[in-house]
Scaffold this motif. Sequence first.
Motif, short mmCIF file in Angstrom:
data_model
loop_
_atom_site.label_atom_id
_atom_site.label_comp_id
_atom_site.label_asym_id
_atom_site.label_seq_id
_atom_site.Cartn_x
_atom_site.Cartn_y
_atom_site.Cartn_z
N THR A 2 0.88 -1.23 -0.05
CA THR A 2 -0.06 -0.01 -0.02
C THR A 2 0.90 1.26 0.07
O THR A 2 1.78 1.43 0.64
CB THR A 2 -0.91 0.04 1.34
OG1 THR A 2 -1.53 -1.23 1.24
CG2 THR A 2 -1.96 1.21 1.19
N TYR A 25 -5.60 12.13 -2.08
CA TYR A 25 -6.38 11.69 -0.82
C TYR A 25 -7.96 11.60 -1.26
O TYR A 25 -8.81 10.80 -1.17
CB TYR A 25 -6.14 12.58 0.54
CG TYR A 25 -4.77 12.53 1.04
CD1 TYR A 25 -4.63 11.14 1.68
CD2 TYR A 25 -3.89 13.41 0.90
CE1 TYR A 25 -3.40 11.12 2.43
CE2 TYR A 25 -2.64 13.19 1.61
CZ TYR A 25 -2.52 11.98 2.22
OH TYR A 25 -1.26 11.85 2.75
N THR A 74 -14.67 11.20 -1.64
CA THR A 74 -13.86 9.95 -1.82
C THR A 74 -13.71 9.26 -2.91
O THR A 74 -14.39 9.42 -3.76
CB THR A 74 -14.27 8.93 -0.59
OG1 THR A 74 -13.53 8.07 -0.50
CG2 THR A 74 -15.71 8.45 -1.14
N TYR A 96 -9.04 6.15 -2.13
CA TYR A 96 -7.37 6.29 -2.00
C TYR A 96 -7.35 5.69 -0.49
O TYR A 96 -7.96 6.04 0.49
CB TYR A 96 -7.05 7.70 -1.94
CG TYR A 96 -5.36 7.63 -1.91
CD1 TYR A 96 -4.35 7.23 -3.04
CD2 TYR A 96 -4.72 8.01 -0.83
CE1 TYR A 96 -3.30 7.25 -2.75
CE2 TYR A 96 -3.57 8.21 -0.60
CZ TYR A 96 -2.63 7.78 -1.65
OH TYR A 96 -1.09 7.99 -1.57
N VAL A 97 -6.12 4.85 -0.42
CA VAL A 97 -5.86 4.30 0.84
C VAL A 97 -4.33 4.30 1.05
O VAL A 97 -3.50 4.06 -0.17
CB VAL A 97 -6.10 2.72 1.04
CG1 VAL A 97 -5.61 2.04 2.07
CG2 VAL A 97 -7.65 2.39 0.89
N GLU A 100 -3.53 2.39 8.96
CA GLU A 100 -3.85 2.46 7.35
C GLU A 100 -5.02 3.68 7.24
O GLU A 100 -5.88 3.69 8.28
CB GLU A 100 -4.47 1.23 6.85
CG GLU A 100 -5.07 1.43 5.34
CD GLU A 100 -5.42 0.11 4.91
OE1 GLU A 100 -4.69 -0.69 4.54
OE2 GLU A 100 -6.77 -0.51 5.13
N SER A 120 -7.98 5.94 5.19
CA SER A 120 -8.91 5.64 3.97
C SER A 120 -10.10 6.48 4.13
O SER A 120 -10.24 7.05 4.80
CB SER A 120 -9.16 4.19 3.71
OG SER A 120 -9.90 3.74 4.83
N ASN A 121 -11.01 6.35 3.18
CA ASN A 121 -12.29 7.13 2.99
C ASN A 121 -12.07 8.49 3.37
O ASN A 121 -13.06 9.34 3.93
CB ASN A 121 -12.94 6.27 4.13
CG ASN A 121 -13.48 4.94 3.77
OD1 ASN A 121 -13.41 4.69 2.57
ND2 ASN A 121 -13.42 4.06 4.84
#
Length: 239
Positions: free
Chosen positions: A25, A42, A49, A52-53, A60, A62-63
């Motif tokens: 990742t 991002y 959203t 993207y992670v 981690e 995300s969102n």
Amino acid sequence: MKFNLTRLSLLALICLVSASIAMATPTCPSTTLANGTPPPAYENPDGSTNGYVCDFGGLEFSNFTTMIPGIAPVSVGVSPGFQPGTTPPNTNPGFVFNGPFHVDNGGIQDVMVSFTVTALTGLLTDVHIQLDNSFVTGTGNISYTEQVCLSVTNCALFIDNPSGNLISDLVLTTPQKSISISKDLILTGGANGTATMSAFSNYYSHTSEVPEPRAVSALLGLGFFGIMAFMKRRQAVRS
């Protein structure tokens, strides 16, 4: 027999490498608009959203979503980093969201940011909230609200009208694998005033009890090749 073992070893190596690549990742990028850095990955240009992670400090993220009515979301800089003053160094990873956020007489600015934090190892135990350089004059006002959700129906609220610098710790009564963060910063100038905040940040404490999937993959790979070496040695003795 030796040919079959060699071919099996090569196949296993290809599978392990492929698995490691699949699990890789990206590291969370830092965006500083002052030096001309392009819009961050991002979220989408409109702040929605985009899936993207990225990983940073064993976590981690995300969102991501950002909403600033009347202003492009890209005006918010993002900087991953570790909580200042922690001992030992490089503990409590998190993010700084940079402004400056500012309004003058009669102005209003509403900055909303949300994202999800997941521990890659262990569990999240604390959320550290930091607000930097918050100042008002005259009728100006700053309102900051942060919502930390363990699930859709289980959320904790942090609300403050900060002045100067503020640091607050939110302890999770039950350590969590993943939490959702929502921030809402409202600055108003009123009839005759100003309001300013330079940045708001989050940092996270987490345990490190469970190996990462990449570490597990590496251990399995070492174990497999150990077995293969043993089988080859055993075959050589029989020959």
